[in-house]
Design a protein around this motif. Structure first.
Motif, PDB file in Angstrom:
ATOM      1  N   THR A  72       0.829  -1.201   0.000  1.00 23.63           N
ATOM      2  CA  THR A  72       0.000   0.000   0.000  1.00 23.63           C
ATOM      3  C   THR A  72       0.866   1.255   0.000  1.00 23.63           C
ATOM      4  OG1 THR A  72      -1.725  -1.190   1.176  1.00 23.63           O
ATOM      5  CG2 THR A  72      -1.855   1.198   1.209  1.00 23.63           C
ATOM      6  N   ALA A  73       1.941   1.253   0.762  1.00 27.23           N
ATOM      7  CA  ALA A  73       2.837   2.408   0.804  1.00 27.23           C
ATOM      8  C   ALA A  73       3.465   2.651  -0.562  1.00 27.23           C
ATOM      9  CB  ALA A  73       3.919   2.193   1.853  1.00 27.23           C
ATOM     10  N   LYS A  74       3.806   1.590  -1.258  1.00 25.63           N
ATOM     11  CA  LYS A  74       4.392   1.764  -2.596  1.00 25.63           C
ATOM     12  C   LYS A  74       3.355   2.273  -3.591  1.00 25.63           C
ATOM     13  CE  LYS A  74       8.143  -1.543  -2.324  1.00 25.63           C
ATOM     14  NZ  LYS A  74       8.744  -2.751  -2.874  1.00 25.63           N
ATOM     15  N   GLU A  75       2.145   1.718  -3.525  1.00 24.71           N
ATOM     16  CA  GLU A  75       1.122   2.087  -4.501  1.00 24.71           C
ATOM     17  C   GLU A  75       0.582   3.492  -4.270  1.00 24.71           C
ATOM     18  OE1 GLU A  75      -1.876  -0.884  -4.122  1.00 24.71           O
ATOM     19  OE2 GLU A  75      -0.668  -2.438  -5.092  1.00 24.71           O
ATOM     20  N   ARG A  76       0.237   3.804  -3.044  1.00 19.97           N
ATOM     21  CA  ARG A  76      -0.437   5.066  -2.776  1.00 19.97           C
ATOM     22  C   ARG A  76       0.506   6.210  -2.474  1.00 19.97           C
ATOM     23  NH1 ARG A  76      -4.516   3.210   1.710  1.00 19.97           N
ATOM     24  NH2 ARG A  76      -6.121   4.629   1.071  1.00 19.97           N
ATOM     25  N   LEU A  77       1.592   5.925  -1.770  1.00 16.84           N
ATOM     26  CA  LEU A  77       2.481   6.998  -1.329  1.00 16.84           C
ATOM     27  C   LEU A  77       3.795   7.050  -2.103  1.00 16.84           C
ATOM     28  CD1 LEU A  77       1.932   6.489   2.490  1.00 16.84           C
ATOM     29  CD2 LEU A  77       0.780   8.102   0.998  1.00 16.84           C
ATOM     30  N   HIS A  78       3.978   6.111  -3.044  1.00 16.73           N
ATOM     31  CA  HIS A  78       5.177   6.043  -3.879  1.00 16.73           C
ATOM     32  C   HIS A  78       6.451   5.890  -3.042  1.00 16.73           C
ATOM     33  CE1 HIS A  78       2.553   7.025  -7.181  1.00 16.73           C
ATOM     34  NE2 HIS A  78       2.161   8.117  -6.550  1.00 16.73           N
ATOM     35  N   TYR A  79       6.371   5.107  -1.979  1.00 16.58           N
ATOM     36  CA  TYR A  79       7.558   4.833  -1.170  1.00 16.58           C
ATOM     37  C   TYR A  79       8.453   3.865  -1.912  1.00 16.58           C
ATOM     38  CZ  TYR A  79       5.941   7.075   3.121  1.00 16.58           C
ATOM     39  OH  TYR A  79       5.552   7.970   4.065  1.00 16.58           O
ATOM     40  N   CYS A  80       9.727   3.963  -1.626  1.00 16.13           N
ATOM     41  CA  CYS A  80      10.702   3.093  -2.253  1.00 16.13           C
ATOM     42  C   CYS A  80      11.588   2.536  -1.148  1.00 16.13           C
ATOM     43  CB  CYS A  80      11.520   3.898  -3.255  1.00 16.13           C
ATOM     44  SG  CYS A  80      12.529   2.886  -4.317  1.00 16.13           S
ATOM     45  N   GLY A  81      11.746   1.220  -1.140  1.00 14.88           N
ATOM     46  CA  GLY A  81      12.557   0.575  -0.107  1.00 14.88           C
ATOM     47  C   GLY A  81      14.033   0.815  -0.335  1.00 14.88           C
ATOM     48  N   GLU A  84      16.170  -0.211  -3.677  1.00 16.18           N
ATOM     49  CA  GLU A  84      15.251  -0.393  -4.799  1.00 16.18           C
ATOM     50  C   GLU A  84      15.302   0.832  -5.704  1.00 16.18           C
ATOM     51  OE1 GLU A  84      11.393  -0.924  -3.160  1.00 16.18           O
ATOM     52  OE2 GLU A  84      11.741  -3.007  -2.598  1.00 16.18           O
ATOM     53  N   LYS A  85      15.069   0.597  -6.985  1.00 16.18           N
ATOM     54  CA  LYS A  85      14.947   1.704  -7.932  1.00 16.18           C
ATOM     55  C   LYS A  85      13.473   1.814  -8.277  1.00 16.18           C
ATOM     56  CE  LYS A  85      19.448   1.607 -10.061  1.00 16.18           C
ATOM     57  NZ  LYS A  85      20.201   1.542 -11.325  1.00 16.18           N
ATOM     58  N   CYS A  86      12.907   2.953  -7.969  1.00 15.45           N
ATOM     59  CA  CYS A  86      11.484   3.151  -8.212  1.00 15.45           C
ATOM     60  C   CYS A  86      11.301   4.231  -9.271  1.00 15.45           C
ATOM     61  CB  CYS A  86      10.772   3.566  -6.923  1.00 15.45           C
ATOM     62  SG  CYS A  86      10.840   2.299  -5.657  1.00 15.45           S
ATOM     63  N   TYR A  87      10.312   4.031 -10.099  1.00 16.56           N
ATOM     64  CA  TYR A  87       9.999   4.974 -11.163  1.00 16.56           C
ATOM     65  C   TYR A  87       8.530   5.364 -11.058  1.00 16.56           C
ATOM     66  CZ  TYR A  87      14.323   3.147 -13.093  1.00 16.56           C
ATOM     67  OH  TYR A  87      15.611   2.763 -13.248  1.00 16.56           O
ATOM     68  N   VAL A  88       8.277   6.621 -11.310  1.00 16.68           N
ATOM     69  CA  VAL A  88       6.900   7.104 -11.368  1.00 16.68           C
ATOM     70  C   VAL A  88       6.654   7.578 -12.783  1.00 16.68           C
ATOM     71  CG1 VAL A  88       5.247   8.800 -10.516  1.00 16.68           C
ATOM     72  CG2 VAL A  88       6.913   7.781  -8.957  1.00 16.68           C
ATOM     73  N   VAL A  89       5.688   6.977 -13.452  1.00 20.29           N
ATOM     74  CA  VAL A  89       5.379   7.328 -14.828  1.00 20.29           C
ATOM     75  C   VAL A  89       4.274   8.386 -14.800  1.00 20.29           C
ATOM     76  CG1 VAL A  89       4.556   6.470 -17.044  1.00 20.29           C
ATOM     77  CG2 VAL A  89       5.982   5.017 -15.589  1.00 20.29           C
ATOM     78  N   MET A  90       4.591   9.531 -15.373  1.00 24.31           N
ATOM     79  CA  MET A  90       3.630  10.625 -15.411  1.00 24.31           C
ATOM     80  C   MET A  90       2.904  10.567 -16.747  1.00 24.31           C
ATOM     81  SD  MET A  90       4.239  12.047 -12.527  1.00 24.31           S
ATOM     82  CE  MET A  90       3.485  13.630 -12.584  1.00 24.31           C
ATOM     83  N   LYS A  91       1.603  10.663 -16.712  1.00 21.40           N
ATOM     84  CA  LYS A  91       0.820  10.678 -17.947  1.00 21.40           C
ATOM     85  C   LYS A  91       0.830  12.083 -18.518  1.00 21.40           C
ATOM     86  CE  LYS A  91      -2.252   6.968 -16.632  1.00 21.40           C
ATOM     87  NZ  LYS A  91      -3.651   6.565 -16.410  1.00 21.40           N
ATOM     88  N   ALA A  92       0.969  12.160 -19.834  1.00 24.58           N
ATOM     89  CA  ALA A  92       0.977  13.461 -20.492  1.00 24.58           C
ATOM     90  C   ALA A  92      -0.439  14.025 -20.512  1.00 24.58           C
ATOM     91  CB  ALA A  92       1.518  13.324 -21.899  1.00 24.58           C
ATOM     92  N   ASP A  93      -0.543  15.305 -20.256  1.00 26.05           N
ATOM     93  CA  ASP A  93      -1.837  15.975 -20.281  1.00 26.05           C
ATOM     94  C   ASP A  93      -2.114  16.424 -21.717  1.00 26.05           C
ATOM     95  OD1 ASP A  93      -4.176  17.201 -19.621  1.00 26.05           O
ATOM     96  OD2 ASP A  93      -3.253  18.895 -18.578  1.00 26.05           O
ATOM     97  N   PRO A  94      -3.185  15.942 -22.349  1.00 31.26           N
ATOM     98  CA  PRO A  94      -3.450  16.323 -23.744  1.00 31.26           C
ATOM     99  C   PRO A  94      -3.815  17.797 -23.917  1.00 31.26           C
ATOM    100  CG  PRO A  94      -5.288  15.079 -22.856  1.00 31.26           C
ATOM    101  CD  PRO A  94      -4.193  15.065 -21.815  1.00 31.26           C
TER     102      PRO A  94
END
Length: 138
Positions: A72-81, A84-94
């Protein structure tokens, strides 16, 4: 032969007894039906409360599970252990191209309080015209 009356004394007494019994049973029967309805409503309410209790118990079990907490911490709060290498993919705003740039907006020529002061000065001089900016009338 004499004609017998249609309503005899016995029939009248029997009708009176049947009416008395019906009247004495009407209230208890009505109360019985109301209580059965009340019992049915309470059973439905109990079923809803039990379902909510089970849902809350399941949530309590999940909260106590360390794997669920990490996920849950990884999914909702974008925590990274650690490590670990964590990436957040940002969606482009049309609509990015359609939005005006904030820097391109014009700044107002003078603040509102300066305009108010200028109108007061103009009223003081009696000319009805604005006093020149930066010049004080005395």
């Amino acid at each position: 032969m004499a004609k017998r009356p249609q309503l005899t004394g016995r029939a009248a007494i029997l009708a009176l007894v049947v009416c008395a019994i019906a009247m004495s049973l009407a209230y208890p029967v009505r109360e019985y039906i109301a209580q059965r309805r009340n019992i049915a409503e309470l059973e439905q309410q109990r079923a809803r409360v039990e379902a909510e209790r089970q849902k809350l118990a399941e949530q309590a079990r999940q909260v106590n599970d360390p794997d669920w907490t990490k996920r849950t911490a990884k999914e909702r709060l974008h925590y990274c252990g650690p490590g670990e290498k964590c990436y957040v993919v940002m969606k482009a705003d049309p609509n990015d191209e359609k939005k005006p740039v904030a820097a391109a907006r014009e700044q107002p020529s003078s603040p509102w309080y300066q305009k108010v002061w200028e109108s007061i000065e103009a009223a003081d001089t009696g000319t009805g015209q604005k006093a020149p900016t930066g010049e004080k009338s005395g």
